[in-house]
Design a protein around this motif. Structure first.
Motif, mmCIF file in Angstrom:
data_model
loop_
_atom_site.group_PDB
_atom_site.id
_atom_site.type_symbol
_atom_site.label_atom_id
_atom_site.label_comp_id
_atom_site.label_asym_id
_atom_site.label_seq_id
_atom_site.Cartn_x
_atom_site.Cartn_y
_atom_site.Cartn_z
ATOM 1 N N ASP A 525 1.278 6.340 -2.962
ATOM 2 C CA ASP A 525 1.005 7.210 -3.778
ATOM 3 C C ASP A 525 -0.204 6.185 -3.998
ATOM 4 O O ASP A 525 0.090 7.140 -5.862
ATOM 5 N N THR A 526 0.157 5.092 -4.319
ATOM 6 C CA THR A 526 -0.838 4.677 -5.558
ATOM 7 C C THR A 526 -2.127 4.369 -5.258
ATOM 8 O O THR A 526 -2.479 4.058 -3.845
ATOM 9 N N ILE A 527 -3.060 3.223 -5.843
ATOM 10 C CA ILE A 527 -4.414 2.186 -5.262
ATOM 11 C C ILE A 527 -3.765 1.446 -4.206
ATOM 12 O O ILE A 527 -4.152 0.684 -3.623
ATOM 13 N N GLU A 528 -3.170 0.655 -4.565
ATOM 14 C CA GLU A 528 -1.847 -0.883 -4.030
ATOM 15 C C GLU A 528 -1.411 0.229 -2.645
ATOM 16 O O GLU A 528 -2.187 -1.165 -1.084
ATOM 17 N N GLU A 529 -1.012 1.200 -1.438
ATOM 18 C CA GLU A 529 -0.976 1.184 -1.162
ATOM 19 C C GLU A 529 -2.492 1.733 0.314
ATOM 20 O O GLU A 529 -2.933 1.690 1.487
ATOM 21 N N ASP A 532 -3.946 -1.939 0.374
ATOM 22 C CA ASP A 532 -2.971 -2.391 1.880
ATOM 23 C C ASP A 532 -3.322 -1.973 2.779
ATOM 24 O O ASP A 532 -3.770 -2.330 3.965
ATOM 25 N N GLU A 533 -3.907 -0.917 2.974
ATOM 26 C CA GLU A 533 -4.794 -0.174 3.899
ATOM 27 C C GLU A 533 -5.976 -1.214 4.557
ATOM 28 O O GLU A 533 -5.984 -0.775 5.335
ATOM 29 N N VAL A 534 -6.826 -0.712 3.574
ATOM 30 C CA VAL A 534 -7.721 -1.114 3.972
ATOM 31 C C VAL A 534 -7.576 -2.846 4.793
ATOM 32 O O VAL A 534 -8.077 -2.884 5.427
ATOM 33 N N LEU A 535 -7.248 -3.634 3.869
ATOM 34 C CA LEU A 535 -7.165 -5.147 4.116
ATOM 35 C C LEU A 535 -6.430 -5.210 5.700
ATOM 36 O O LEU A 535 -6.894 -6.224 6.447
ATOM 37 N N GLY A 556 -10.794 -10.339 2.929
ATOM 38 C CA GLY A 556 -10.268 -9.661 1.651
ATOM 39 C C GLY A 556 -11.048 -8.627 1.677
ATOM 40 O O GLY A 556 -12.575 -8.043 2.308
ATOM 41 N N LEU A 557 -11.440 -7.932 -0.090
ATOM 42 C CA LEU A 557 -11.732 -7.084 0.014
ATOM 43 C C LEU A 557 -13.098 -6.883 -0.448
ATOM 44 O O LEU A 557 -13.893 -8.229 -0.828
ATOM 45 N N ALA A 564 -14.659 1.973 -2.235
ATOM 46 C CA ALA A 564 -14.338 3.144 -1.244
ATOM 47 C C ALA A 564 -12.865 3.952 -1.244
ATOM 48 O O ALA A 564 -12.498 5.188 -1.079
ATOM 49 N N LEU A 565 -12.440 2.571 -2.252
ATOM 50 C CA LEU A 565 -10.637 3.713 -2.687
ATOM 51 C C LEU A 565 -11.313 4.788 -3.616
ATOM 52 O O LEU A 565 -9.767 5.353 -3.531
#
Lengths: 576, 170
Positions: A525-529, A532-535, A556-557, A564-565
């Protein structure tokens, strides 16, 4: 006519043929018989002449220059080890790695020159070129690909021995007189790695490293009898004018980690492209890092004008097919130890969660307030701040990831194994070093001198007290051979999975003694997740371009992704 | 002609490939003691008519391979190898057109115990040539698999086929 008797038909006629007379029976009242002339010689029969002689065929003849003698005599010890080629087992076909002439070679002389060279095994055997380790068949194929090419990209997945293949190919070119002046350009942190590999794989070659003050570098650039020179990218940029002034030209320029020149407008790209050279080889595990433009940038060095940025990916793939060789571990190392991936989903501690929640809410509110004024820089800063909190609570110093890592490392240490821990922040590495002192953790990052980094690797490799090496993605993801490590931890995630793959492949590469376990920490439940989803959704582009290779070098991003994050419109759309 | 010396010993490899649609290609590769190519010659495709096959009968192979292909290639070559090797038996007929010793290269399963072994192959030569062939091959046998250069010739002939339109009968 055909039914009339012949005599009746001939009556009263004079025939021109030679004839004999046939007299009728004697009788006065009998009228004189007609004279019939019969032919006595036949017309000559037509003769069919069969050309029996098979004509001598036309012959085409090609002469090849004699290969030059080795530059350095083979040491007596090596001579003694030379053996006749091992006879093939009767039940298996002989597999030979042959030089592969480029498709753009049109002159028959050139084509035949390559086709008629012995297979690599024979060349190596005949030239008494010994290797510290027996090359894998796919590595011989890689050499067979490189040697005949003037423009080539060796894009093997990390860990398959790109530098070894390049060095062995350089060795062959030097032996045959095609490589009298070779320049290897690599990242600064890999210079010592290259000199070590050159000493291992081509011990007879004299190598000079271009480094030091300007006067010293001028002298090193000018050294006449040194077949191989190694320089880092920064030196090449700095000495661009000097190289031109000295009128240097190279038979071969090899770029390691060549993705560094993907930006055509950058100084690095301009400096390496300005070097006069016959052959241009690029080594990279990630020819397409972010977009197809990366490849266009690479080819401006390898084969200028070959690609344009407007080409559709498929056309681009077809255009570069003969210049790129990419193999994956999965494809060529079927018996390599497996890589076990596990995502460790971490629940932040209560304090960490609170700090994180506050930071995100405040940050998003600020961005919303900024509206059209919000730039990528603002978004990026927020992402970094949140990611840092996922590592360590900025208020309390708590870290759920660290707790988990410590538990895992206890097991690693107990089993006598070694582990690599990657982070994008040097500051994080510093904190980890203190917390992981009982595991003998040592750091390796770009802020350290080359000598200090070499010492760190030496200690980690040889001293059993040191179970953990803490590396930054920037310095530790490329070029290092740490295949004696069985565990890799990604303490935080990089922006691009290709870089993460490079990091992982420091351990999971040829020579790995057993399975390599890769643990990626991901705070729930953080920006890391979200990142990861985008990548995960962005692994298609290089698949399309490098479809032959079949392995994605993921993207990459982008700016849009970052906005969008936080469910924000990117600047261009906001302006519209 | 380039003379063979102890240091610069040369070896000839002669073969022929019958390519459907094209005809018979002859190929002759001269290599140095390390197996590196020095000279390569190949013939234009040669197609034999049915009538020629009938009229030459059993003598066709000797004439075609020994004289028209083998002898032509050797005559056009500028190299003077120590030995000429072939993996195609009809080409042994070239021996009557050259002063060079000629021998056949055979896999052990083809040759059985005949001839003598060099590395992974067996060498078959006439009784008069055998001693000199045996002695001269020692110079390269340590480094080169003697069956390998024929693969190169075949690859080059395949390439030559791609460059040559299909032949009509001679």
């Amino acid at each position: 006519m055909s039914g009339v008797p012949i005599l009746q038909r001939l009556r009263g006629r004079e025939l021109a043929w030679p004839s004999v007379q046939v007299l009728p029976p004697v009788g006065l009242a009998v009228p004189r018989p007609p004279v019939v002339r019969m032919p006595v010689t036949a017309a000559p029969a037509p003769v069919l002449r069969i050309d029996v002689e098979v004509p001598r065929p036309a012959v085409r003849r090609f002469r090849f220059e004699r290969a030059e003698q080795p530059l350095a005599p083979t040491p007596p010890a090596a001579r003694a080890e030379v053996r006749a080629p091992r006879p093939p087992a009767a039940d298996r076909p002989v597999r030979r790695a042959r030089l592969v002439p480029p498709k753009d070679v049109v002159k028959p002389e050139e084509k035949f020159f390559y086709l008629l060279q012995p297979d690599l095994e024979t060349i190596l055997q005949a030239d008494r070129l010994e290797f510290p380790r027996q090359p894998f068949p796919f590595q011989l194929d890689g050499m067979a690909f490189l040697v005949p090419r003037h423009g080539a990209v060796l894009a093997d997945e990390m860990g398959l021995g790109k530098s070894m293949q390049a060095i062995s190919s350089i060795r062959l070119l030097v032996r045959t007189g095609q490589g009298r002046r070779v320049l290897v350009v690599c990242p600064k942190g890999l210079v010592s790695n290259w000199t070590r590999e050159l000493a291992d794989w081509a011990p007879e070659l004299v190598v000079a490293v271009i480094e030091g003050d300007p006067q010293r570098r001028r002298w090193q650039w000018s050294l006449p009898d040194v077949p191989v020179k190694v320089a880092n990218y920064e030196v090449v940029v700095r000495d661009r004018d000097l190289v031109a002034e000295l009128g240097l030209s190279f038979d071969l320029v090899v770029l390691d980690e060549a993705q560094r020149i993907k930006n055509r407008a950058g100084q690095t790209s301009k400096a390496v492209r300005a070097i006069t050279r016959q052959r241009s080889w690029a080594l990279t595990g990630t020819p397409v890092e972010n977009s197809a433009d990366d490849l266009v940038g690479l080819f401006e060095f390898v084969a200028p004008g070959h690609l344009s940025e407007r080409m559709p990916p498929r056309a681009m793939g077809a255009a570069v097919a003969d210049h790129i060789l990419r193999r994956t571990k999965e494809k060529v190392l079927t018996d390599m130890p497996p890589r076990l991936n596990r995502d460790e989903r971490i629940e932040l501690t209560a304090e960490q969660r609170e700090t994180y929640r506050r930071a995100e809410e405040e940050g998003v509110l600020r961005l919303a307030d900024m509206g059209r004024e919000a730039t990528i820089q603002h978004v990026f800063e927020l992402v970094l701040r949140l990611k840092q909190i996922c590592n360590f609570d900025t208020a309390t110093g708590e870290s759920a990831k660290l707790d988990c890592l410590q538990a895992e490392l206890e097991e690693v240490q107990a089993s006598g194994r070694k582990a690599l821990v990657f982070s994008q922040w040097v500051e994080t590495l510093g904190r980890l070093e203190k917390s992981l002192a009982r595991f003998g953790a040592i750091q390796y990052h770009g802020g350290m001198s080359t000598q200090a980094r070499d010492q760190a690797i030496h200690r980690f490799r040889h001293d059993p007290k040191h179970s953990v090496l803490l590396l930054s993605y920037g310095a530790g993801a490329v070029g290092l051979n740490l295949q004696f490590s069985q565990y890799v931890f990604l303490f935080d995630r990089w922006w691009n999975p290709a870089i993460e793959d490079q990091a992982i492949n420091r351990a999971h590469r040829i020579g790995a003694a057993g399975a390599v376990t890769v643990t990626r920490f991901l705070s729930v439940d953080t920006i890391e997740e979200r990142i990861d989803e985008v990548l995960r959704k962005k692994r298609d582009l290089s698949d399309t371009i490098l479809s032959e290779a079949g392995s994605p070098a993921a993207s990459g991003l982008t700016v849009d992704d970052l906005f969008a994050l936080f469910k924000l419109a990117p600047p261009a759309r906001a302006a519209a | 002609m380039e003379q063979a010396t102890t240091d610069g010993a040369l070896f000839g490899f002669l073969t022929a490939v019958d390519a459907p649609g094209h005809g018979l290609f002859g190929g002759y590769l001269v290599v140095d003691a390390r197996g590196r190519p020095v000279e390569f010659l190949c013939t234009a495709p040669l197609k034999v008519t049915r009538a020629q096959q009938i009229l030459y009968g059993a003598t066709l192979h000797g004439h075609l391979h020994g004289e028209q292909v083998g002898s032509t290639l050797l005559a056009e070559s500028e190299s003077q190898p120590l030995v000429v090797l072939t993996d195609f038996e009809p080409l042994l007929a070239v021996r009557s057109h050259t002063s060079l010793p000629v021998a056949a290269v055979k896999r052990p399963d083809e040759a059985g115990e005949a001839g003598f072994a060099v590395g992974s192959v067996r060498i078959l030569a006439t009784a008069s040539d055998e001693p000199v062939v045996r002695e001269r091959l020692a110079a390269m046998a340590a480094a080169v698999d003697l069956s390998e250069p024929f693969e190169r010739i075949r690859l080059a002939i395949e390439e030559a086929q791609r460059m040559t339109p299909p032949a009509r009968a001679a």
